[in-house]
Design a protein around this motif. Structure first.
Motif, PDB file in Angstrom:
ATOM      1  N   MET A 247       0.835  -1.200   0.000  1.00 23.87           N
ATOM      2  CA  MET A 247       0.000   0.000   0.000  1.00 23.87           C
ATOM      3  C   MET A 247       0.874   1.256   0.000  1.00 23.87           C
ATOM      4  SD  MET A 247      -2.701  -1.430  -0.407  1.00 23.87           S
ATOM      5  CE  MET A 247      -3.800  -0.045  -0.586  1.00 23.87           C
ATOM      6  N   ARG A 248       2.005   1.169   0.688  1.00 24.86           N
ATOM      7  CA  ARG A 248       2.915   2.321   0.751  1.00 24.86           C
ATOM      8  C   ARG A 248       3.497   2.591  -0.642  1.00 24.86           C
ATOM      9  NH1 ARG A 248       6.294   0.671   4.807  1.00 24.86           N
ATOM     10  NH2 ARG A 248       4.689   1.135   6.339  1.00 24.86           N
ATOM     11  N   VAL A 249       3.877   1.504  -1.333  1.00 25.50           N
ATOM     12  CA  VAL A 249       4.450   1.631  -2.680  1.00 25.50           C
ATOM     13  C   VAL A 249       3.395   2.188  -3.629  1.00 25.50           C
ATOM     14  CG1 VAL A 249       5.252   0.304  -4.674  1.00 25.50           C
ATOM     15  CG2 VAL A 249       6.177  -0.182  -2.428  1.00 25.50           C
ATOM     16  N   TYR A 250       2.175   1.698  -3.464  1.00 30.39           N
ATOM     17  CA  TYR A 250       1.070   2.142  -4.300  1.00 30.39           C
ATOM     18  C   TYR A 250       0.913   3.657  -4.197  1.00 30.39           C
ATOM     19  CZ  TYR A 250      -3.515   1.905  -6.462  1.00 30.39           C
ATOM     20  OH  TYR A 250      -4.565   2.054  -7.329  1.00 30.39           O
ATOM     21  N   GLY A 251       0.951   4.134  -2.953  1.00 31.04           N
ATOM     22  CA  GLY A 251       0.843   5.590  -2.727  1.00 31.04           C
ATOM     23  C   GLY A 251       2.017   6.327  -3.354  1.00 31.04           C
ATOM     24  N   ALA A 252       3.217   5.766  -3.175  1.00 31.86           N
ATOM     25  CA  ALA A 252       4.425   6.416  -3.704  1.00 31.86           C
ATOM     26  C   ALA A 252       4.375   6.501  -5.231  1.00 31.86           C
ATOM     27  CB  ALA A 252       5.666   5.645  -3.266  1.00 31.86           C
ATOM     28  N   LEU A 253       3.859   5.426  -5.837  1.00 30.02           N
ATOM     29  CA  LEU A 253       3.792   5.392  -7.293  1.00 30.02           C
ATOM     30  C   LEU A 253       2.879   6.510  -7.804  1.00 30.02           C
ATOM     31  CD1 LEU A 253       4.436   3.821  -9.967  1.00 30.02           C
ATOM     32  CD2 LEU A 253       2.265   2.674  -9.638  1.00 30.02           C
ATOM     33  N   PHE A 254       1.690   6.607  -7.189  1.00 31.44           N
ATOM     34  CA  PHE A 254       0.768   7.644  -7.640  1.00 31.44           C
ATOM     35  C   PHE A 254       1.326   9.033  -7.381  1.00 31.44           C
ATOM     36  CE2 PHE A 254      -2.659   4.822  -8.736  1.00 31.44           C
ATOM     37  CZ  PHE A 254      -3.250   5.561  -9.751  1.00 31.44           C
ATOM     38  N   TRP A 255       2.050   9.166  -6.294  1.00 28.70           N
ATOM     39  CA  TRP A 255       2.649  10.454  -5.944  1.00 28.70           C
ATOM     40  C   TRP A 255       3.656  10.855  -7.019  1.00 28.70           C
ATOM     41  CZ3 TRP A 255       1.670  14.400  -2.992  1.00 28.70           C
ATOM     42  CH2 TRP A 255       2.690  15.306  -2.693  1.00 28.70           C
ATOM     43  N   SER A 256       4.496   9.895  -7.431  1.00 27.58           N
ATOM     44  CA  SER A 256       5.517  10.262  -8.415  1.00 27.58           C
ATOM     45  C   SER A 256       4.944  10.389  -9.826  1.00 27.58           C
ATOM     46  CB  SER A 256       6.691   9.281  -8.408  1.00 27.58           C
ATOM     47  OG  SER A 256       6.239   7.981  -8.248  1.00 27.58           O
ATOM     48  N   LEU A 257       3.825   9.690 -10.092  1.00 26.32           N
ATOM     49  CA  LEU A 257       3.264   9.782 -11.438  1.00 26.32           C
ATOM     50  C   LEU A 257       2.279  10.939 -11.582  1.00 26.32           C
ATOM     51  CD1 LEU A 257       2.599   6.054 -12.415  1.00 26.32           C
ATOM     52  CD2 LEU A 257       4.554   7.472 -12.982  1.00 26.32           C
ATOM     53  N   ALA A 258       1.777  11.442 -10.445  1.00 23.58           N
ATOM     54  CA  ALA A 258       0.748  12.493 -10.501  1.00 23.58           C
ATOM     55  C   ALA A 258       1.119  13.663 -11.420  1.00 23.58           C
ATOM     56  CB  ALA A 258       0.417  12.980  -9.099  1.00 23.58           C
ATOM     57  N   PRO A 259       2.350  14.203 -11.316  1.00 22.01           N
ATOM     58  CA  PRO A 259       2.674  15.330 -12.201  1.00 22.01           C
ATOM     59  C   PRO A 259       2.759  14.903 -13.672  1.00 22.01           C
ATOM     60  CG  PRO A 259       4.402  14.999 -10.532  1.00 22.01           C
ATOM     61  CD  PRO A 259       3.463  13.851 -10.413  1.00 22.01           C
ATOM     62  N   LEU A 260       2.984  13.613 -13.910  1.00 18.17           N
ATOM     63  CA  LEU A 260       3.183  13.149 -15.288  1.00 18.17           C
ATOM     64  C   LEU A 260       1.858  12.804 -15.955  1.00 18.17           C
ATOM     65  CD1 LEU A 260       6.145  10.674 -14.623  1.00 18.17           C
ATOM     66  CD2 LEU A 260       6.301  13.077 -15.205  1.00 18.17           C
ATOM     67  N   ILE A 261       0.882  12.377 -15.156  1.00 10.54           N
ATOM     68  CA  ILE A 261      -0.413  11.996 -15.737  1.00 10.54           C
ATOM     69  C   ILE A 261      -1.435  12.972 -15.219  1.00 10.54           C
ATOM     70  CG2 ILE A 261      -2.107  10.162 -15.969  1.00 10.54           C
ATOM     71  CD1 ILE A 261       0.001   8.224 -15.079  1.00 10.54           C
ATOM     72  N   ASN A 262      -1.800  13.903 -16.096  1.00  5.12           N
ATOM     73  CA  ASN A 262      -2.679  14.913 -15.559  1.00  5.12           C
ATOM     74  C   ASN A 262      -4.072  14.684 -16.149  1.00  5.12           C
ATOM     75  OD1 ASN A 262      -4.000  17.408 -15.893  1.00  5.12           O
ATOM     76  ND2 ASN A 262      -2.323  18.220 -17.123  1.00  5.12           N
TER      77      ASN A 262
END
Length: 454
Positions: A247-262
């Motif tokens: 779950m922690r990785v899942y959150g981290a992934l979305f956090w790092s991809l958020a600026p890239l996938i708008n």
């Protein structure tokens, strides 16, 4: 030998019957019906759309010619992601190639340095990239433009397989974070873009134990802009982590991809372990199994919709060709009306091309039925177009009729309004809606994201 040997011995193979069930591989699919529909589509395109395309040189305006390879090609599923995340293992698993002589190589080191296209063939063989590009009946001939260096890094594998009769898989070289494009010897990003533009489904695969969103990945997501509905993110090898870490990785992934996938609707994420061996003990087996079935259904949906998408694509192309034909016809007529014995043809023509609105060229096309102003091409494009193709080279539409072949305009309009929609409804009526289990898992137009609060 295996990319990742967990601390327990790999021996137990998972049951894979759900794969065959989801894709209905045992059922004799109406392959003949599909082939007949494809041939019908080819015929409509060649007899009703292509003649107008050629008469008014449409491909010089749009730079897009539809080859037979494009009409008959199967849906393409593209696997992207860093190296050693399990892309090749996932393809081996979906096709049941493990421990067979033609499984894709997998391992902890970067193993895939080629773009590998896995497609259907009567017998198992590999095809050189140079051969694939030379064969115009395949949809890969445009890849020649990336040069010989690239073609040496392109390989095809043909094999008789039920699933490959309906879909083609493309395995890509891992995105190696610190690798310069020059080192690859060919335009890696352009090649990726070519495949991205043609893929029906794009699996971006990550290994949650080494999640590093580096520069090349950032570049990749920039290339995926506008293709969000085709993207599925896969957290593979998920049984290597405890649920809490996952779950922690899942959150981290979305956090790092958020600026890239708008986008308002983030891509669907699948969390599982896509390979044939049993899940590690004490991990979320039920969740992984459900996620896997959900992903298979998602893929199956793309396969099921393949014919509808093709017909819709050809029809849209036909609409653009028709508008182009009407516009050229209007320019030709305006030129004829304006010309008198004393006029200088070049000046008359320049006046029309420089200010088509003065002559209501585009407005008059909008007055025709079924033309949307959003489909009208850019007027400047016509200045360039007629710069290469003198207006005197074109005949008006009224002169584009023959005793045997009928009139170009009537044929293309008939294709757009009757023939293609009729082909579409004949396919839909042959479907049995009860077969899909999409209602349960929500793999319809917009797959539900179970990790999002609704």
């Amino acid at each position: 030998e295996h990319g990742r040997l967990p601390n327990y011995i790999i021996s137990v193979l998972r049951d894979r019957s759900h794969i065959d069930e989801t894709f209905r591989l045992a059922a004799e699919e109406k392959a003949a019906d599909y082939a007949a529909a494809i041939q019908r589509l080819r015929k409509i395109y060649h007899t009703s759309i292509k003649p107008m395309e050629q008469a008014y040189k449409y491909n010089e305006l749009r730079q897009h010619e539809i080859s037979d390879g494009e009409i008959t090609s199967k849906p393409m599923v593209l696997f992207l992601g860093p190296w050693s995340v399990g892309k090749s293992s996932m393809i081996n698993y979906l096709l049941g190639l493990n421990d067979s002589p033609y499984q894709l190589y997998t391992g902890a080191e970067p193993t895939t340095s080629e773009f590998t296209v896995i497609m259907h063939g009567e017998k198992i063989r590999s095809v050189e990239g140079i051969v694939m590009a030379a064969d115009s009946s395949r949809s890969f001939s445009p890849l020649e433009k990336f040069g010989q260096n690239f073609l040496e890094k392109l390989i095809g594998i043909e094999m008789p397989h039920k699933l490959l009769e309906r879909v083609t898989f493309v395995d890509t070289p891992g995105i190696i974070e610190n690798r310069k494009q020059q080192e690859r010897g060919y335009p890696f990003n352009d090649v990726c873009q070519w495949f991205i533009d043609r893929a029906d489904l794009i699996f971006v695969v990550f290994d949650p134990t080494k999640l590093d969103v580096g520069l090349e990945l950032e570049m990749l997501f920039r290339q995926l802009k506008g293709r969000e509905s085709q993207i599925r993110i896969i957290l593979n090898k998920a049984d290597n982590l405890a649920t809490q870490d996952l779950m922690r990785v899942y959150g981290a992934l979305f956090w790092s991809l958020a600026p890239l996938i708008n986008v308002t609707e983030p891509p669907r994420v699948y969390v599982s372990s896509f390979w044939p061996y049993d899940y590690a003990p004490d991990t979320s087996r039920e969740l992984f199994k459900r996620e896997e079935i959900s992903l298979l259904e998602d893929l199956n949906q793309v396969i099921e919709n393949r014919m509808e998408n093709k017909i819709a694509f050809i029809r849209q192309h036909g609409i653009r060709v028709r508008i182009h034909g009407l516009l050229v016809d209007r320019y030709v007529q305006t030129f004829k009306e304006k010309m008198s014995f004393f006029s200088d043809p070049e000046l008359v023509f320049k006046e029309i091309v420089d200010d088509p609105d003065k002559f209501y060229i585009f407005k008059s096309i909008l007055a025709k039925t079924n033309v949307s102003k959003f489909d009208l091409p850019n007027r400047d494009a016509y200045r360039d177009f007629f710069g290469i193709n003198p207006i005197t080279n074109f005949k008006p539409l009224s002169g584009q009729c023959s005793y045997m072949g009928g009139c170009l305009l009537e044929k293309i309009e008939k294709a757009i309004t009757n023939e293609l929609p009729a082909l579409l409804s004949s396919i839909n009526s042959g479907k049995q809606p009860g077969l899909s289990s999409c209602e349960a898992t929500g793999c319809g137009e917009k797959p539900k994201n179970r990790y999002r609060k609704n």
